[in-house]
Design a protein around this motif. Structure first.
Motif, PDB file in Angstrom:
ATOM      1  N   ALA A  76      22.603  -8.356  29.464  1.00 48.40           N
ATOM      2  CA  ALA A  76      22.768  -7.953  28.063  1.00 48.40           C
ATOM      3  C   ALA A  76      21.672  -7.006  27.604  1.00 48.40           C
ATOM      4  CB  ALA A  76      22.783  -9.190  27.161  1.00 48.40           C
ATOM      5  N   LEU A  77      20.625  -6.846  28.418  1.00 47.35           N
ATOM      6  CA  LEU A  77      19.487  -6.035  27.991  1.00 47.35           C
ATOM      7  C   LEU A  77      19.823  -4.547  28.013  1.00 47.35           C
ATOM      8  CD1 LEU A  77      16.477  -6.059  27.177  1.00 47.35           C
ATOM      9  CD2 LEU A  77      15.937  -5.756  29.604  1.00 47.35           C
ATOM     10  N   SER A  78      19.575  -3.902  26.907  1.00 46.48           N
ATOM     11  CA  SER A  78      19.746  -2.444  26.806  1.00 46.48           C
ATOM     12  C   SER A  78      18.843  -1.957  25.680  1.00 46.48           C
ATOM     13  CB  SER A  78      21.203  -2.077  26.508  1.00 46.48           C
ATOM     14  OG  SER A  78      21.564  -2.491  25.201  1.00 46.48           O
ATOM     15  N   MET A  79      18.547  -0.683  25.716  1.00 42.87           N
ATOM     16  CA  MET A  79      17.712  -0.114  24.663  1.00 42.87           C
ATOM     17  C   MET A  79      18.423  -0.228  23.311  1.00 42.87           C
ATOM     18  SD  MET A  79      15.070   0.681  26.378  1.00 42.87           S
ATOM     19  CE  MET A  79      13.954   1.923  25.711  1.00 42.87           C
ATOM     20  N   ARG A  80      19.735  -0.087  23.323  1.00 45.40           N
ATOM     21  CA  ARG A  80      20.485  -0.188  22.065  1.00 45.40           C
ATOM     22  C   ARG A  80      20.395  -1.608  21.485  1.00 45.40           C
ATOM     23  NH1 ARG A  80      23.977   3.108  19.859  1.00 45.40           N
ATOM     24  NH2 ARG A  80      24.034   4.383  21.747  1.00 45.40           N
ATOM     25  N   LYS A  81      20.460  -2.607  22.383  1.00 48.10           N
ATOM     26  CA  LYS A  81      20.395  -3.990  21.910  1.00 48.10           C
ATOM     27  C   LYS A  81      18.992  -4.320  21.390  1.00 48.10           C
ATOM     28  CE  LYS A  81      22.356  -8.386  22.527  1.00 48.10           C
ATOM     29  NZ  LYS A  81      23.515  -9.082  23.120  1.00 48.10           N
ATOM     30  N   ILE A  82      17.981  -3.793  22.049  1.00 49.27           N
ATOM     31  CA  ILE A  82      16.609  -4.000  21.566  1.00 49.27           C
ATOM     32  C   ILE A  82      16.439  -3.371  20.182  1.00 49.27           C
ATOM     33  CG2 ILE A  82      14.188  -3.430  21.958  1.00 49.27           C
ATOM     34  CD1 ILE A  82      14.800  -3.535  24.969  1.00 49.27           C
ATOM     35  N   ALA A  83      16.976  -2.171  20.016  1.00 49.48           N
ATOM     36  CA  ALA A  83      16.879  -1.490  18.721  1.00 49.48           C
ATOM     37  C   ALA A  83      17.556  -2.320  17.628  1.00 49.48           C
ATOM     38  CB  ALA A  83      17.509  -0.107  18.807  1.00 49.48           C
ATOM     39  N   ALA A  84      18.723  -2.900  17.961  1.00 50.44           N
ATOM     40  CA  ALA A  84      19.423  -3.736  16.986  1.00 50.44           C
ATOM     41  C   ALA A  84      18.619  -4.992  16.675  1.00 50.44           C
ATOM     42  CB  ALA A  84      20.808  -4.103  17.522  1.00 50.44           C
ATOM     43  N   GLU A  85      17.987  -5.553  17.696  1.00 43.32           N
ATOM     44  CA  GLU A  85      17.175  -6.758  17.513  1.00 43.32           C
ATOM     45  C   GLU A  85      16.012  -6.500  16.550  1.00 43.32           C
ATOM     46  OE1 GLU A  85      16.315 -10.849  18.564  1.00 43.32           O
ATOM     47  OE2 GLU A  85      18.033  -9.604  19.093  1.00 43.32           O
ATOM     48  N   LEU A  86      15.441  -5.298  16.659  1.00 44.29           N
ATOM     49  CA  LEU A  86      14.279  -4.947  15.833  1.00 44.29           C
ATOM     50  C   LEU A  86      14.663  -4.196  14.559  1.00 44.29           C
ATOM     51  CD1 LEU A  86      11.886  -3.796  18.694  1.00 44.29           C
ATOM     52  CD2 LEU A  86      11.762  -5.934  17.402  1.00 44.29           C
ATOM     53  N   ASP A  87      15.980  -3.895  14.431  1.00 38.01           N
ATOM     54  CA  ASP A  87      16.476  -3.156  13.263  1.00 38.01           C
ATOM     55  C   ASP A  87      15.786  -1.800  13.132  1.00 38.01           C
ATOM     56  OD1 ASP A  87      18.014  -2.662  11.032  1.00 38.01           O
ATOM     57  OD2 ASP A  87      16.619  -3.635   9.644  1.00 38.01           O
ATOM     58  N   VAL A  88      15.782  -1.062  14.253  1.00 38.64           N
ATOM     59  CA  VAL A  88      15.221   0.286  14.257  1.00 38.64           C
ATOM     60  C   VAL A  88      16.201   1.204  14.976  1.00 38.64           C
ATOM     61  CG1 VAL A  88      12.843  -0.558  14.259  1.00 38.64           C
ATOM     62  CG2 VAL A  88      13.982  -0.088  16.441  1.00 38.64           C
ATOM     63  N   GLY A  89      15.960   2.483  14.898  1.00 38.76           N
ATOM     64  CA  GLY A  89      16.790   3.436  15.611  1.00 38.76           C
ATOM     65  C   GLY A  89      16.459   3.427  17.101  1.00 38.76           C
ATOM     66  N   VAL A  90      17.463   3.661  17.930  1.00 41.87           N
ATOM     67  CA  VAL A  90      17.259   3.624  19.384  1.00 41.87           C
ATOM     68  C   VAL A  90      16.196   4.625  19.817  1.00 41.87           C
ATOM     69  CG1 VAL A  90      18.349   3.978  21.626  1.00 41.87           C
ATOM     70  CG2 VAL A  90      19.613   2.843  19.800  1.00 41.87           C
ATOM     71  N   MET A  91      16.229   5.831  19.262  1.00 46.15           N
ATOM     72  CA  MET A  91      15.319   6.873  19.725  1.00 46.15           C
ATOM     73  C   MET A  91      13.862   6.539  19.419  1.00 46.15           C
ATOM     74  SD  MET A  91      17.331   8.722  21.295  1.00 46.15           S
ATOM     75  CE  MET A  91      16.097   9.911  21.807  1.00 46.15           C
ATOM     76  N   THR A  92      13.624   5.697  18.403  1.00 49.12           N
ATOM     77  CA  THR A  92      12.235   5.357  18.093  1.00 49.12           C
ATOM     78  C   THR A  92      11.590   4.529  19.202  1.00 49.12           C
ATOM     79  OG1 THR A  92      12.858   3.343  16.900  1.00 49.12           O
ATOM     80  CG2 THR A  92      12.724   5.380  15.621  1.00 49.12           C
ATOM     81  N   LEU A  93      12.412   3.840  19.991  1.00 51.27           N
ATOM     82  CA  LEU A  93      11.868   3.030  21.088  1.00 51.27           C
ATOM     83  C   LEU A  93      11.178   3.903  22.126  1.00 51.27           C
ATOM     84  CD1 LEU A  93      14.838   0.548  21.727  1.00 51.27           C
ATOM     85  CD2 LEU A  93      12.836   0.205  20.262  1.00 51.27           C
ATOM     86  N   TYR A  94      11.706   5.102  22.324  1.00 51.91           N
ATOM     87  CA  TYR A  94      11.197   5.974  23.379  1.00 51.91           C
ATOM     88  C   TYR A  94       9.825   6.569  23.049  1.00 51.91           C
ATOM     89  CZ  TYR A  94      15.822   5.493  25.396  1.00 51.91           C
ATOM     90  OH  TYR A  94      16.966   4.967  25.954  1.00 51.91           O
ATOM     91  N   ASN A  95       9.362   6.365  21.829  1.00 52.96           N
ATOM     92  CA  ASN A  95       7.984   6.757  21.514  1.00 52.96           C
ATOM     93  C   ASN A  95       6.974   5.798  22.135  1.00 52.96           C
ATOM     94  OD1 ASN A  95       8.823   8.925  19.860  1.00 52.96           O
ATOM     95  ND2 ASN A  95       9.088   7.540  18.101  1.00 52.96           N
ATOM     96  N   HIS A  96       7.458   4.623  22.576  1.00 52.35           N
ATOM     97  CA  HIS A  96       6.570   3.584  23.109  1.00 52.35           C
ATOM     98  C   HIS A  96       6.875   3.240  24.567  1.00 52.35           C
ATOM     99  CE1 HIS A  96       5.217   2.781  18.969  1.00 52.35           C
ATOM    100  NE2 HIS A  96       6.487   2.959  18.635  1.00 52.35           N
TER     101      HIS A  96
END
Length: 224
Positions: A34-54
């Motif tokens: 179930a792990l995906s960048m989109r699911k992490i973004a939803a979990e944190l309530d942020v945009g997917v692209m913001t994850l790639y800054n980290h």
């Protein structure tokens, strides 16, 4: 619609640690598939692209997850001193593995069965090899003993998880019609039926570990 200013203040700034923590939460709750960048973004309530800054990609994320989980294997050096019996040191390191596997069962399984090269995993490997070398095992035997210990720890964890799940689905009475058990054909199994359906993971793991350590202790080795 613009967000409420109070919500903006309350929201924590996005960090690498928050992303890794969310990934572990998803793995433990929903499984590694179930792990995906989109699911992490939803979990944190942020945009997917913001994850790639980290984290630059999913591979780097898994490395970070492995580092976080395996950091618990870094037991203090004083807990595995060279003046102690090597089996005591081995039990200390195995206990750290066991505790981590209980805390993050799904994540630990993912880390150990994927091609991540976490520094914590390499440190744990070096600790065990150094322990075996100090005990007097030669290089070849040390590597084989390391693999035997890892195979036992990983296999026991998977087997025990499965055994507990299986036993919960079994009827508790050997006379139950759902049990395909003929005492005349398998008297020993019938006699041990209740024991087979009452697993004791901790006691069974400790017994197996003692058997393995005792067998390793009988192998020829030098003075250390």
């Amino acid at each position: 619609m613009a967000k409420n200013p109070a919500e903006q203040v309350a929201r924590r700034p996005l960090t690498r640690d928050l992303i890794v923590g969310a990934a572990i939460t998803i793995i433990e709750r929903d499984g590694s598939r179930a792990l995906s960048m989109r699911k992490i973004a939803a979990e944190l309530d942020v945009g997917v692209m913001t994850l790639y800054n980290h984290v630059p990609n999913k591979g780097a994320l898994l490395e970070a997850v492995a580092e976080t989980v395996l950091a618990d294997l870094d037991v203090p050096a004083s807990a595995t001193g060279p003046d102690r019996d090597w089996k005591l040191n081995a039990r200390t390191l195995v206990a750290a593995f066991r505790a981590t596997a209980r805390r993050y069962p799904r994540t630990m399984y993912l880390v150990l069965t994927s091609r991540v090269s976490a520094k914590s995993a390499r440190r744990a490997t070096r600790r065990i090899l150094a322990l075996l070398a100090t005990a007097g095992f030669d290089d070849e035997t040390s590597v084989r003993a390391l693999r035997a210990l890892m195979a036992y720890m990983m296999g026991a964890q998977i087997l025990q998880d499965g055994a507990v799940t299986m036993s919960h689905g079994l009827p508790g009475d050997p006379a139950d019609p759902r049990v395909d058990l003929d005492p005349a054909e398998t008297p020993h199994v019938a006699a041990l039926f209740e024991e087979l359906t009452r697993p004791d993971p901790e006691a069974e793991f400790e017994l197996g570990l003692e058997m393995l350590l005792a067998a390793l202790d009988r192998l020829p080795r030098g003075d250390g």
